[in-house]
Design an enzyme around this catalytic site. Structure first.
Site, PDB file in Angstrom:
ATOM      1  N   ASP A 368       0.869  -1.170   0.000  1.00 19.02           N
ATOM      2  CA  ASP A 368       0.000   0.000   0.000  1.00 19.02           C
ATOM      3  C   ASP A 368       0.913   1.229   0.000  1.00 19.02           C
ATOM      4  OD1 ASP A 368      -2.123   1.748   0.104  1.00 19.02           O
ATOM      5  OD2 ASP A 368      -3.171   0.699   1.709  1.00 19.02           O
TER       6      ASP A 368
HETATM    7  C1  BGC Z   1      -5.189   3.109   0.180  1.00 17.30           C
HETATM    8  C2  BGC Z   1      -5.183   2.160  -0.980  1.00 17.30           C
HETATM    9  C3  BGC Z   1      -4.937   2.917  -2.245  1.00 17.30           C
HETATM   10  C4  BGC Z   1      -3.653   3.698  -2.126  1.00 17.30           C
HETATM   11  C5  BGC Z   1      -3.326   4.517  -3.350  1.00 17.30           C
HETATM   12  C6  BGC Z   1      -3.997   4.038   0.208  1.00 17.30           C
HETATM   13  O1  BGC Z   1      -4.208   5.060   1.109  1.00 17.30           O
HETATM   14  O2  BGC Z   1      -5.240   2.378   1.379  1.00 17.30           O
HETATM   15  O3  BGC Z   1      -6.402   1.480  -1.056  1.00 17.30           O
HETATM   16  O4  BGC Z   1      -4.896   2.041  -3.335  1.00 17.30           O
HETATM   17  O5  BGC Z   1      -3.767   4.605  -1.044  1.00 17.30           O
HETATM   18  O6  BGC Z   1      -4.190   5.569  -3.477  1.00 17.30           O
END
Ligand code: BGC
Length: 886
Positions: A368
């Protein structure tokens, strides 16, 4: 010992077909209510039940609950990136404790980018995680990836595995291999449509498509989304989201497939197959146990530890991920939070033992955004690609990862490979897994280049075109409308109020801000971070920009006016103008009152809701002692599950004046409906979820009967907040900066309806509930056992992506006939719940199959639901998990 012996079959299973679309709510016992259980031959033909004998259980390990602990914990001497501080930056190690066992720390001089966390582990080293093998149809892709990786230098491999910071056209990008004309990878959200661009569609939320219980619609939605990602040049679509709706108030529930592992697993699998049918790599996220927003961590911030036993993990939270791997998913996103004290992106047990070994995952583990907070611990425990690549937001100055010194990977990853700290074989496997996914989905042949810029809506910047505004919507609006209507759940329908003949309506009142537009436009709040106008999506990274948003008011007014131009249509969009509501409702013969409840990702706070829906401040006396039985859990408060903008009062005031009040709700999950659900003037309740851009049209289709509702709840609506088995951890008693908030999965297998069932709590509307305009009767149940016991025994635990091969063999076929006995054509959703013998220590019933079919009035249809070996076993453990490992 092979895993085979760990699979405990049920001795005697009870199959229950639940069908939950009664046209009138009847008082019947909780079990019957929660599960729609009726004895075979029940007079209204609601359900049929059968009892089937299974082969004998294995004697041992029936109900052990071994903690899922990672050998990567620093307690065990794992090298970890230690705490490094300076320049105001504080970085945490892998284990959650501040001990720095077997590590040395070097803090280099700061650069403009900030701190360079160089570490060089000494002492114990970890073996490589299991490398890609080419199993499950990945052989050719693996070979091509090998050949490609063989040509790369160390720096080029770094460029492919470390993100380029916030520089790049997608929200995350890897570096390039310019020498070989390889442009690198574009990673882009979201599970509801292509984020950060234009001329894209906004699909109904995943929660909505789960509420259709229709596998084809789930697949078609995935394929349509995949086509849009491809059209924009996105290599990896960051979805589906498959964390379970364990907590009713958790902010991101609506991004996923609901509260049940099986339903969520079907959604995940179908969505992935759809996306990947278009050559786009899907990403199963967030692995694992990322089930609330408070204290989730990220960028080195303190992250909670979700603590779960192995059996619960395998049977509940891992289930959708296992189905994703079985579906051939190309990437899995490791989460911000810790699991059993170890960061998910450094958790060897999660990433290697379970994902790469037990499930035989062939793709790559993507972190993530900024979830990677170490070098050695993340790489050697199984993370393959570092998104976004840098230490934390705020220093975007490095576009070439191989020289990036603001990353835990980047330059220091290359150095670690050069000095032998990280074996080149491990490093190669990271790149090979990434490239194998690229070849597996044919991205080497004619894949479009990125044609948008996530950071700007401008067409060009400094004379360079950055947004080509490629229109990727196709005719997806039709599918979006279809899913919107198919996911609409009818909860109450007194005296056949619906479907409505608007030709008979003389004076229609449409009340509530949720009926109308956001006065500033549907995209006026960044990442939908507000609650103004009709709610068609929650907020956060799980969103996309609306091309348009058809509001309920717009759709209904256009339809009614077209049909009968002299009908009075009055609206009040101010939720708190009670005088106007009162006045308007009292004049009307039909009132439609709209209300919503919103939530989202924790980086945005809306009306004091920091992602998760708020702690209740209005009714502190309702706080259940259940949550205070343990000091450590004293932060578990009761979430506010009521409607926003005073929705309860709005409905009650309307109903007090209007004998025909139809309530329409747009919510991110369960809301409490106790204040008004049984008000005699509330004649219908329509639960529309988050329907996406065609919201108003989809609702209209159901209101007027063009579509007969068949949506079924993918979670339980309780009578009281305290009826739910778990809560959000909002506060912790220890506020020191290195305290790790602890979230214990004490409910074990009893998530959502299973808890209501086992604790004998009557819900207001049970999981799987939803009404139809017609009636169905069931008959002719037959259960056929297939010869799979021997095949299970014979494969000796060989694996394929998804796990032990024979787990996926067909085990039982349940067939039956459903007749549409009512006056409308309609879809029926048959639900198959499995009851295990008491010795299995399972919840009373678990969902293990469903099927939706359109049945014309007066006609019958044959249903056939297959259960796989996996569906009737418990303790789907692994030798390394500790279960029965002796
Ligand atoms: C989220 C993810 C997301 C990523 C990119 C994170 O804060 O948990 O689900 O894909 O950001 O935006």
């Amino acid at each position: 010992m092979k895993s085979l012996a760990l699979l405990l079959p049920c001795l005697l299973a009870t199959f229950t077909l639940a069908h939950q679309q009664h046209s009138v709510r009847r008082p019947f016992s909780h079990h019957a209510r929660a599960l729609g259980i009726k004895p075979t031959g029940a007079t209204n033909g609601t359900t049929a039940a059968g009892t089937v004998a299974h082969r004998a259980a294995q004697p041992n390990g029936t109900n052990s609950a071994t903690p899922l602990d990672s050998p990567a914990s620093s307690k065990n001497g794992t090298p970890s990136t230690p705490k490094v501080s300076g320049n105001g930056t504080s970085l945490r190690g892998s284990s959650g404790s501040n001990t720095t066992l077997n590590t040395t720390t070097t803090t280099t001089s700061s650069t403009t980018a900030g701190i360079v966390p160089v570490t060089s582990p000494t002492g114990a080293t970890w073996p490589n995680p299991k490398p890609i093998s080419g199993d499950g149809g990945w052989t050719a892709a693996f070979a091509k990836a090998n050949a490609f990786v063989a040509k790369l230098t160390i720096d080029e491999k770094v460029n492919l595995t470390t993100g380029v910071d916030t520089i790049g056209r997608c929200l995350s990008n890897t570096g390039r291999v310019t020498r070989l004309n390889f442009d690198g990878f574009c990673f882009e959200d979201s599970p509801a449509g292509v984020r950060d661009t234009d001329y894209n569609s906004v699909f109904p939320s995943a929660m909505n498509v789960a509420a259709t219980w229709d596998k084809n619609l789930m697949l078609e939605r995935g394929a349509a989304m995949g086509a849009e990602f491809r059209g924009k040049g996105v290599n990896v679509a960051l979805g589906p989201m498959m964390n379970l709706a364990r907590n009713a108030a958790a902010g991101r529930n609506w991004e996923g497939g609901g509260a049940d592992p099986f339903l969520s697993g079907v959604h995940a699998s179908q969505n992935i197959q759809g996306i990947q049918s278009q050559g786009v790599i899907a990403c199963a996220k967030h692995y694992a146990l990322n089930e609330q927003e408070h204290f989730r961590g990220g960028g080195g911030k303190e992250a909670y530890s979700s603590n779960v036993d192995d059996r619960t993990f395998h049977e509940d939270q891992l289930w959708p991920f296992a189905e994703s791997v079985k579906a051939g998913v190309g990437s899995v996103m490791c989460a911000y939070n810790r699991v059993n004290q170890t960061s998910a992106c450094e958790n060897r047990h999660l990433l290697n033992d379970i994902l790469k070994e037990e499930l035989d995952f062939q793709g790559f583990v993507l972190s993530d955004a900024t979830a990677i907070i170490s070098l050695y611990a993340s790489v050697m425990n199984g993370a393959d690609v570092n998104m976004l690549g840098f230490v934390a937001y705020g220093d975007p100055d490095e576009g070439n990862p191989a020289t990036a010194n603001n990353s835990y990977w980047g330059l220091q990853l290359g150095d670690a490979v050069r000095n032998g700290t990280i074996p080149e074989s491990r490093f190669d496997d990271m790149v090979t897994r990434l490239m194998a996914a690229y070849y597996q989905f044919g991205q080497d042949k004619g894949f479009p280049a990125v044609n948008f810029d996530y950071a700007t809506e401008e067409t060009s910047v400094n004379g360079t075109i950055v947004n080509e505004h490629v229109n990727v919507q196709g005719d997806h609006y039709k599918l979006i409308r279809e899913i919107g209507a198919a996911s609409t759940i009818l909860l109450k329908n007194t005296n056949k109020t619906l479907p409505m003949d608007f030709g008979k309506v003389k004076n229609l009142a449409i009340l509530g801000s949720d009926a109308g537009p956001n006065p500033d436009g549907p995209n006026s709040c960044k990442d939908r971070g507000c609650d103004r106008g009709t709610l068609a999506l929650g907020w956060g990274s799980g969103t996309a920009n609306f091309p348009y948003l058809v509001t309920p008011y717009e759709a209904i007014q256009t339809y009614v006016h077209g049909k009968q131009p002299d009908t009075i249509i009055q609206s009040v969009f101010d939720d708190f103008d009670y005088a106007a509501v009162d006045q308007t409702a009292s004049q009307a013969d039909t009132c439609m009152v709209f209300a919503n409840a919103n939530s989202g990702e924790g980086y945005i706070t809306v009306d004091t809701n920091a992602g998760d829906r708020n702690v209740s401040v209005e009714h502190p006396s309702d706080i259940s002692s259940f949550y205070f039985d343990n000091q450590e859990r004293s932060g578990f408060d009761e979430s506010n599950l009521t409607l926003w903008h005073g929705g309860d009062d709005l409905i009650l005031i309307t109903a007090s004046q209007c004998a025909n009040t139809i309530v329409v709700l747009h919510t991110v999950g369960a809301v409490l409906v106790e204040p008004w659900y049984d008000h005699p003037n509330v004649t219908a309740i329509v639960y529309a979820g988050l329907p996406g851009q065609e919201s108003g049209n989809a609702l209209l289709d159901v209101l007027i009967g063009t579509v007969n509702p068949s949506g079924r709840l993918p979670y339980t609506i309780a009578k009281n907040r305290s009826d739910y088995p778990s809560g959000i951890l909002y506060t912790v008693s220890d506020t020191s900066s290195d305290y790790i908030p602890q979230i214990d999965y004490t409910e074990k297998l009893n998530i959502d309806y299973r808890h209501f069932d086992s604790a004998n709590i009557e819900p207001r509307y049970e999981f799987g509930f939803g009404m139809s305009y017609t009636n169905f009767s069931y008959s002719g149940l037959s259960v056929k056992m297939l010869a799979t016991a021997s095949s299970l025994a014979s494969d000796q635990g060989t694996t394929q992506p998804g796990g032990i091969t024979s787990l996926y063999a067909d085990a039982v076929t349940v067939s039956f006939t459903v007749k549409n006995t009512g006056a409308y054509d309609g879809n029926e959703v048959a639900q198959l719940y499995l009851g295990f013998p008491a010795s299995a220590h399972e919840p009373p019933r678990v969902l293990r199959g469903f099927e939706r079919q359109l049945i014309k009035k007066g006609q019958s249809a044959k249903f056939s639901i297959s259960l796989r070996v996996k569906d009737r076993y418990i303790n789907l453990g692994h030798p390394k998990s500790g279960l029965g490992h002796s």
